[in-house]
Design a protein around this motif. Structure first.
Motif, mmCIF file in Angstrom:
data_model
loop_
_atom_site.group_PDB
_atom_site.id
_atom_site.type_symbol
_atom_site.label_atom_id
_atom_site.label_comp_id
_atom_site.label_asym_id
_atom_site.label_seq_id
_atom_site.Cartn_x
_atom_site.Cartn_y
_atom_site.Cartn_z
ATOM 1 N N TRP A 1 0.819 -1.203 0.000
ATOM 2 C CA TRP A 1 0.000 0.000 0.000
ATOM 3 C C TRP A 1 0.853 1.253 0.000
ATOM 4 N N VAL A 2 0.429 2.236 -0.767
ATOM 5 C CA VAL A 2 1.110 3.526 -0.790
ATOM 6 C C VAL A 2 0.588 4.378 0.367
ATOM 7 N N PRO A 3 1.449 4.885 1.236
ATOM 8 C CA PRO A 3 0.965 5.691 2.349
ATOM 9 C C PRO A 3 0.429 7.038 1.887
ATOM 10 N N THR A 4 -0.488 7.592 2.626
ATOM 11 C CA THR A 4 -1.055 8.902 2.330
ATOM 12 C C THR A 4 -0.830 9.819 3.522
ATOM 13 N N PHE A 5 -0.310 11.003 3.278
ATOM 14 C CA PHE A 5 0.001 11.919 4.359
ATOM 15 C C PHE A 5 -0.354 13.350 3.977
ATOM 16 N N ASP A 6 -0.495 14.181 4.996
ATOM 17 C CA ASP A 6 -0.748 15.603 4.805
ATOM 18 C C ASP A 6 0.245 16.406 5.645
ATOM 19 N N VAL A 7 0.544 17.612 5.202
ATOM 20 C CA VAL A 7 1.383 18.510 5.987
ATOM 21 C C VAL A 7 0.694 18.784 7.325
ATOM 22 N N SER A 8 1.489 18.811 8.400
ATOM 23 C CA SER A 8 1.054 19.025 9.788
ATOM 24 C C SER A 8 0.516 17.760 10.444
ATOM 25 N N GLU A 9 0.424 16.669 9.698
ATOM 26 C CA GLU A 9 -0.051 15.411 10.287
ATOM 27 C C GLU A 9 0.980 14.857 11.267
ATOM 28 N N ARG B 1 5.979 15.570 13.423
ATOM 29 C CA ARG B 1 4.981 16.278 12.627
ATOM 30 C C ARG B 1 5.531 16.466 11.218
ATOM 31 N N ILE B 2 4.721 16.172 10.222
ATOM 32 C CA ILE B 2 5.143 16.378 8.837
ATOM 33 C C ILE B 2 5.182 17.878 8.541
ATOM 34 N N ILE B 3 6.333 18.349 8.097
ATOM 35 C CA ILE B 3 6.464 19.770 7.778
ATOM 36 C C ILE B 3 6.725 20.002 6.297
ATOM 37 N N GLN C 1 13.555 11.590 -3.392
ATOM 38 C CA GLN C 1 12.477 10.781 -3.919
ATOM 39 C C GLN C 1 11.951 9.869 -2.822
ATOM 40 N N ASN C 2 10.629 9.820 -2.676
ATOM 41 C CA ASN C 2 9.971 8.990 -1.667
ATOM 42 C C ASN C 2 10.372 9.359 -0.248
ATOM 43 N N ARG C 3 10.642 10.633 -0.016
ATOM 44 C CA ARG C 3 10.970 11.115 1.329
ATOM 45 C C ARG C 3 10.057 12.280 1.694
ATOM 46 N N ILE C 4 9.832 12.429 2.979
ATOM 47 C CA ILE C 4 9.111 13.587 3.488
ATOM 48 C C ILE C 4 9.940 14.190 4.619
#
Length: 289
Positions: free
Chosen positions: A36-44, A60-62, A99-102
């Motif tokens: 599965w491909v993960p799904t994320f949002d900024v501030s999550e 926290r995702i920035i 690539q593929n990093r947050i």
């Protein structure tokens, strides 16, 4: 007509589970797998899987990749699809691929960094949720990712205390492990003298289960959560009856359950982690598992 998630679930899997009594509204989820491909949002808020049992994984995702495409799937959830991307250092030289990093900022003050998507795990925040996982590794991974010092936990089926120790670390000691095996409880107490373990059959002794929760809570408020592992190969009607009893007695915000059979029964109904196709609606109300 009962309208709880347990009853929605029993409409989809074999008749052996249809005698399970209805409880309060709980929503079933299953733990993600590698396809599965993960799904994320900024501030999550997420959990970054580290190479140890440290309690420092919450972050926290920035920042998401600058170049990305949000594709809508069948359940209207945005998947982040990254393209090759580089970040330049102060001299304009390419330092490392993104690539593929947050980018995340660790909540304990350890700073921020880029991490691979494969190392990031969602923190489930909805209440009245049952997360089902198939393996011990995933069960322990959820113990690391889904708990905080604000939580107190009862682990039903603590066995020899390894996962209870992980829970103890992430809740700052607010956990009690219970098991039906006197030998396992004795061994756990000997190996982890700083953790509370009790001999208790949760199915037959709901008062003892509630007492364990009170002991875990202590003098401070918090969110009750429960972890259940009575053997990954146990038949899932037995597992769900136990989950029903635990949910009814403790009313935890989150229940994590290890069961290969239950996971296999649920997985076909999920198109992605934490998402499920609509369950058959019942008279008097409807909903999704």
């Amino acid at each position: 007509q009962p309208t709880t998630a347990f009853w929605h679930l029993t409409m989809q899997i074999p008749k052996a589970m249809r005698a399970i009594p209805a409880i309060k509204e709980y929503r079933f989820q299953i733990s993600p797998n590698k396809s599965w491909v993960p799904t994320f949002d900024v501030s999550e808020i997420v959990y970054v899987n580290l190479r140890s049992d440290k309690e420092t994984g919450r972050a926290r995702i920035i920042g998401l990749p600058d170049i990305h495409v949000k594709a809508q799937n069948d359940i209207k959830s945005a998947h982040v699809v990254t393209k090759p991307l580089h970040e330049a250092d102060g001299e304009g030289k390419h330092q490392f691929p993104l690539q593929n990093r947050i980018r995340v900022d660790f909540l304990n003050g350890d700073g921020s960094c880029h991490v691979r998507l494969s190392r990031v795990q969602k923190v489930f925040t909805s209440i009245n949720t049952v997360i089902v996982c198939p393996t011990t590794d995933e069960y322990r991974r959820l113990a690391r990712s889904q708990l905080s010092p604000m939580d107190y936990v009862v682990e039903v089926g603590s066995s020899y205390g390894k996962c209870t120790e992980i829970i103890h670390l992430h809740t700052h000691g607010r956990v009690v492990g219970i098991d039906v095996s006197a030998e396992a409880v004795s061994a756990s107490k000997a190996q982890f003298p700083h953790i509370q373990f009790q001999l208790c059959d949760a199915m037959q002794n709901l008062e003892g289960l509630c007492d364990a929760a009170k002991l875990a809570r202590g003098a401070h408020d918090g969110d009750c959560k429960a972890f259940v592992d009575i053997g990954g190969d146990r038949d899932y009607p037995t597992v769900v009856r136990l989950v029903s009893a635990v949910a009814d007695a403790l009313e935890p915000q989150l229940l994590v359950v290890k069961s290969r059979e239950l996971y296999a029964a649920l997985a076909p109904h999920f198109s992605a982690p934490f998402t499920c196709a609509a369950a058959p609606a019942l008279a008097g109300g409807g909903g999704a598992v």
